[in-house]
Design a protein around this motif. Sequence first.
Motif, mmCIF file in Angstrom:
data_model
loop_
_atom_site.group_PDB
_atom_site.id
_atom_site.type_symbol
_atom_site.label_atom_id
_atom_site.label_comp_id
_atom_site.label_asym_id
_atom_site.label_seq_id
_atom_site.Cartn_x
_atom_site.Cartn_y
_atom_site.Cartn_z
ATOM 1 N N SER A 95 0.937 -1.268 -0.077
ATOM 2 C CA SER A 95 -0.055 0.012 -0.078
ATOM 3 C C SER A 95 0.964 1.300 -0.045
ATOM 4 O O SER A 95 0.353 2.419 -0.623
ATOM 5 C CB SER A 95 -1.011 0.072 1.304
ATOM 6 O OG SER A 95 -0.170 0.071 2.400
ATOM 7 N N GLY A 96 1.973 1.157 0.675
ATOM 8 C CA GLY A 96 2.863 2.351 0.587
ATOM 9 C C GLY A 96 3.505 2.559 -0.769
ATOM 10 O O GLY A 96 3.396 3.634 -1.102
ATOM 11 N N ASN A 97 3.843 1.400 -1.425
ATOM 12 C CA ASN A 97 4.235 1.743 -2.573
ATOM 13 C C ASN A 97 3.223 2.059 -3.646
ATOM 14 O O ASN A 97 3.550 2.787 -4.641
ATOM 15 C CB ASN A 97 4.941 0.511 -3.272
ATOM 16 C CG ASN A 97 6.420 0.196 -2.735
ATOM 17 O OD1 ASN A 97 7.101 1.224 -2.389
ATOM 18 N ND2 ASN A 97 6.669 -1.056 -2.467
ATOM 19 N N LEU A 107 3.354 5.470 -6.116
ATOM 20 C CA LEU A 107 2.991 5.627 -7.702
ATOM 21 C C LEU A 107 2.221 6.608 -7.903
ATOM 22 O O LEU A 107 2.030 7.153 -8.861
ATOM 23 C CB LEU A 107 2.649 4.320 -8.092
ATOM 24 C CG LEU A 107 3.663 3.078 -8.011
ATOM 25 C CD1 LEU A 107 3.192 1.689 -8.196
ATOM 26 C CD2 LEU A 107 4.812 3.353 -9.120
ATOM 27 N N ALA A 108 1.101 6.720 -7.211
ATOM 28 C CA ALA A 108 0.049 7.558 -7.266
ATOM 29 C C ALA A 108 0.573 9.073 -7.331
ATOM 30 O O ALA A 108 -0.307 9.992 -7.807
ATOM 31 C CB ALA A 108 -1.241 7.511 -6.380
ATOM 32 N N PRO A 118 8.888 8.204 -8.492
ATOM 33 C CA PRO A 118 8.665 7.084 -7.720
ATOM 34 C C PRO A 118 9.893 6.096 -7.402
ATOM 35 O O PRO A 118 10.502 5.880 -8.459
ATOM 36 C CB PRO A 118 7.480 6.396 -8.150
ATOM 37 C CG PRO A 118 7.487 6.711 -9.478
ATOM 38 C CD PRO A 118 8.018 8.051 -9.715
ATOM 39 N N VAL A 119 10.004 5.911 -6.225
ATOM 40 C CA VAL A 119 11.062 5.034 -5.669
ATOM 41 C C VAL A 119 10.344 3.821 -4.885
ATOM 42 O O VAL A 119 9.784 4.169 -4.094
ATOM 43 C CB VAL A 119 12.241 5.601 -4.937
ATOM 44 C CG1 VAL A 119 13.305 4.171 -4.599
ATOM 45 C CG2 VAL A 119 13.087 6.607 -5.972
ATOM 46 N N GLY A 173 7.224 -0.020 -14.199
ATOM 47 C CA GLY A 173 7.992 1.106 -14.657
ATOM 48 C C GLY A 173 8.908 1.667 -13.610
ATOM 49 O O GLY A 173 9.530 2.842 -14.228
ATOM 50 N N VAL A 174 8.945 1.224 -12.574
ATOM 51 C CA VAL A 174 9.894 1.864 -11.416
ATOM 52 C C VAL A 174 11.271 1.461 -11.791
ATOM 53 O O VAL A 174 11.611 0.348 -11.885
ATOM 54 C CB VAL A 174 9.192 1.360 -10.045
ATOM 55 C CG1 VAL A 174 10.073 1.993 -8.760
ATOM 56 C CG2 VAL A 174 7.916 1.769 -9.847
ATOM 57 N N ARG A 175 12.161 2.478 -11.591
ATOM 58 C CA ARG A 175 13.555 2.236 -12.019
ATOM 59 C C ARG A 175 14.466 2.266 -10.941
ATOM 60 O O ARG A 175 15.509 1.746 -11.051
ATOM 61 C CB ARG A 175 13.943 3.494 -12.845
ATOM 62 C CG ARG A 175 13.220 3.787 -14.069
ATOM 63 C CD ARG A 175 13.741 2.522 -15.036
ATOM 64 N NE ARG A 175 14.977 2.543 -15.138
ATOM 65 C CZ ARG A 175 16.001 3.346 -16.221
ATOM 66 N NH1 ARG A 175 15.192 4.394 -16.658
ATOM 67 N NH2 ARG A 175 17.213 3.238 -16.288
ATOM 68 N N ALA A 176 13.764 2.489 -9.690
ATOM 69 C CA ALA A 176 14.858 2.305 -8.401
ATOM 70 C C ALA A 176 14.032 1.558 -7.208
ATOM 71 O O ALA A 176 12.747 1.873 -7.078
ATOM 72 C CB ALA A 176 15.257 3.576 -7.948
#
Length: 265
Positions: free
Chosen positions: A72-74, A78-79, A99-100, A122-125
């Motif tokens: 939920s934190g991630n 992203l939002a 977003p990380v 699509g998160v890069r980190a």
Amino acid sequence: MAIRDKAGMAFDAWELIGGLEVALDVDVLVGAYPDRDGPPGTPATVRAMLAAHRIRAGAVASLRAALFDVRSGNDATLALAAPDDLTASGGGAPVGFVPVGVVDLRDPVGAGREMDRLAAAGVRAVRLFPDEQGVEAGFPSVRHVARRAARLDMTVLTGGDVRRFWQPFAGLEARVVFLDTHFYHLGDFLVAAADEPGFHTSTRLLNSPDALETVAAEIGAERLLYGSRTPHYEPLVPLLRLATSGLKPDEVAAVAGGNARRLLG
């Protein structure tokens, strides 16, 4: 903002900073620590703090994900990727968030699954919180996450003492930014990074008179990334140190966001 030197004389920090702006801060958090005093870390207040310090975007991770609930934190992070209507001081483009993702090192199997999910989004980190999660560098979970990040071509942002936390990432051709490198431990970072071209460091705690210059001379300014840990640290200090450094203008620009853009996309 006026700061006093060792002799007690006040000086204008912003006059020394001049026109320096940060294109991307690699160390930004949303949320609060439940066991310590500090700001609430709401997205709006974090954006406002970045804007007030001429920081145009932040690589943001969730303390909720680190301390309570990863998924939920991630998802909340992203939002936040789309900037809101808060513009940078003096007008201009909105303050943005990159977003990380965060994983729980206490659950290495779940961490691997979450990294797969984040990469697909699509998160890069991905950011590691070993101190907050009570995890040591020698735990198998850290090496597991390091290997998964390398396979997924994700950059790792990690806290922890660089003298220990370099080891799980060695030999993997991993891209790692050590967020807690202290100038007392700079020599250890430099000798480790000499053999690992993917090792980078945040500037947050490199506030000695020659720390930034030493990194640039030994392994190149491309290994330095401006980090502030907004809102749980004072962003003016690393900003002032970078502005008054002996780095060349193109090196300053790279540290102030160019290097982070290269690593985080």
